[in-house]
Design a protein around this motif. Structure first.
Motif, PDB file in Angstrom:
ATOM      1  N   CYS A 201       0.991  -1.240  -0.055  1.00 28.65           N
ATOM      2  CA  CYS A 201      -0.012   0.165  -0.391  1.00 28.65           C
ATOM      3  C   CYS A 201       0.665   1.106  -0.116  1.00 28.65           C
ATOM      4  O   CYS A 201       1.774   1.278   0.184  1.00 28.65           O
ATOM      5  N   CYS A 243      -5.416   1.093   5.946  1.00 27.45           N
ATOM      6  CA  CYS A 243      -5.838  -0.270   5.908  1.00 27.45           C
ATOM      7  C   CYS A 243      -5.608  -0.707   7.002  1.00 27.45           C
ATOM      8  O   CYS A 243      -4.646  -1.428   8.068  1.00 27.45           O
ATOM      9  N   ARG A 246      -4.116  -4.808   6.735  1.00 31.29           N
ATOM     10  CA  ARG A 246      -2.473  -5.033   5.475  1.00 31.29           C
ATOM     11  C   ARG A 246      -1.610  -3.196   6.432  1.00 31.29           C
ATOM     12  O   ARG A 246      -0.648  -3.820   6.772  1.00 31.29           O
ATOM     13  N   CYS A 247      -1.732  -2.767   6.911  1.00 34.53           N
ATOM     14  CA  CYS A 247      -1.370  -1.546   6.591  1.00 34.53           C
ATOM     15  C   CYS A 247      -1.029  -1.135   8.590  1.00 34.53           C
ATOM     16  O   CYS A 247      -0.067  -1.308   8.991  1.00 34.53           O
TER      17      CYS A 247
HETATM   18 ZN   LIG Z   1      -3.000  -0.964   3.228  1.00 33.33          ZN
END
Ligand SMILES: [Zn+2]
Ligand SMILES: [Zn+2]
Length: 261
Positions: A201, A243, A246-247
């Protein structure tokens, strides 16, 4: 309830920050304000829309047709874009920009920060394993639960997932602002499931670039840009939080060292 895989619009409760994560080392949350990045992101949005391409820095006759919005974004879909406002050691403002994964495997465009992984490693190792897991999942779902074939496919998928996990843990290196560097397995909040796409990302790409370049991040904003019918619940031109799946699990580590003087 919204799925954690869908980006969440910037919360009205905490409207000044969209990039944050819990840090296991400090036992608290680190965050970057949206600040000036909001206006800079709106400028970027304008540049992208008016040029209709992502290589808007070059004159039209030098534009690469592969980087047109029509080519990099599937019709009816969209993409996340991010801006990181930084300060150099000399006190100058440096603005970095990033896109999340584009269509046709396009990962590098001049003027945008580079992904964490080399193209060859990503294309030859990570992507095929992700595709294989998707294929096995489809096959698995078509088999009756408890059948021999179901069991075999389940075992095979587990092995492919484990291999992917090991490859990702070995390949990705995340920097932070204490001068630290960790593998994916060590950078995430303990207990976080490792999923495909972590590190792909905008936020991790931008922060890693800043840390390597010796830049000090001041503000960050990520927005969605889409064409045609809107994809899921996302709105073109809207700002979203980094997010959750994932982040956020890696941002606590990556932001560590920034919010102290
Ligand atoms: Zn992300
Ligand atoms: Zn910390």
């Amino acid at each position: 309830m919204t799925s954690s895989l869908q980006p969440q619009p910037v919360s009205t409760d905490m409207p000044n920050s969209a990039c944050f994560g819990d840090c296991a080392d400090c036992g608290r949350r680190h965050a970057l304000p949206i600040g000036n990045a909001r206006g800079l992101a709106l400028d970027l949005l304008h540049d992208i829309e008016s040029a209709g391409r992502l290589d808007f820095d070059v004159p039209e006759h030098e534009a690469d047709p592969r980087y047109s919005l029509d080519n990099v974004i599937r019709p009816g879909h969209g993409n996340m874009f991010g801006i990181l406002e930084c300060e150099s050691a000399e006190g100058e403002t440096v603005v970095l920009r990033a896109f999340s994964s584009l269509r046709h495997g396009i990962r590098r465009i001049d003027g945008w920060v580079l992904p964490l992984l080399s193209a060859s490693l990503y294309d030859e190792t990570i992507l095929p394993a992700q595709d294989e897991i998707k294929r096995l999942t489809t096959e698995l779902n078509a088999q009756p639960v408890g059948s021999k074939e179901h069991q075999r496919l389940q075992d095979e998928r587990r092995n492919v997932s484990r291999d992917l996990w090991e490859q990702m843990c070995a390949a990705y290196r995340f920097r932070n602002f204490r001068g630290g560097e960790r593998s994916l397995a060590d950078a995430v909040v303990p207990g976080t499931p490792i999923t495909g796409g972590m590190g792909e990302c905008c936020a991790p790409k931008l922060l890693n670039h800043a840390a390597i370049a010796g830049l000090r991040p001041l503000s960050m904003a990520e927005f969605y840009w889409g064409s045609g019918p809107q994809h899921g619940s996302r709105i073109s031109g809207e700002f979203y939080e980094s997010c959750e799946a994932r982040c956020q699990p890696i941002l606590g580590y990556m932001l560590c060292g920034l919010d102290e003087s």
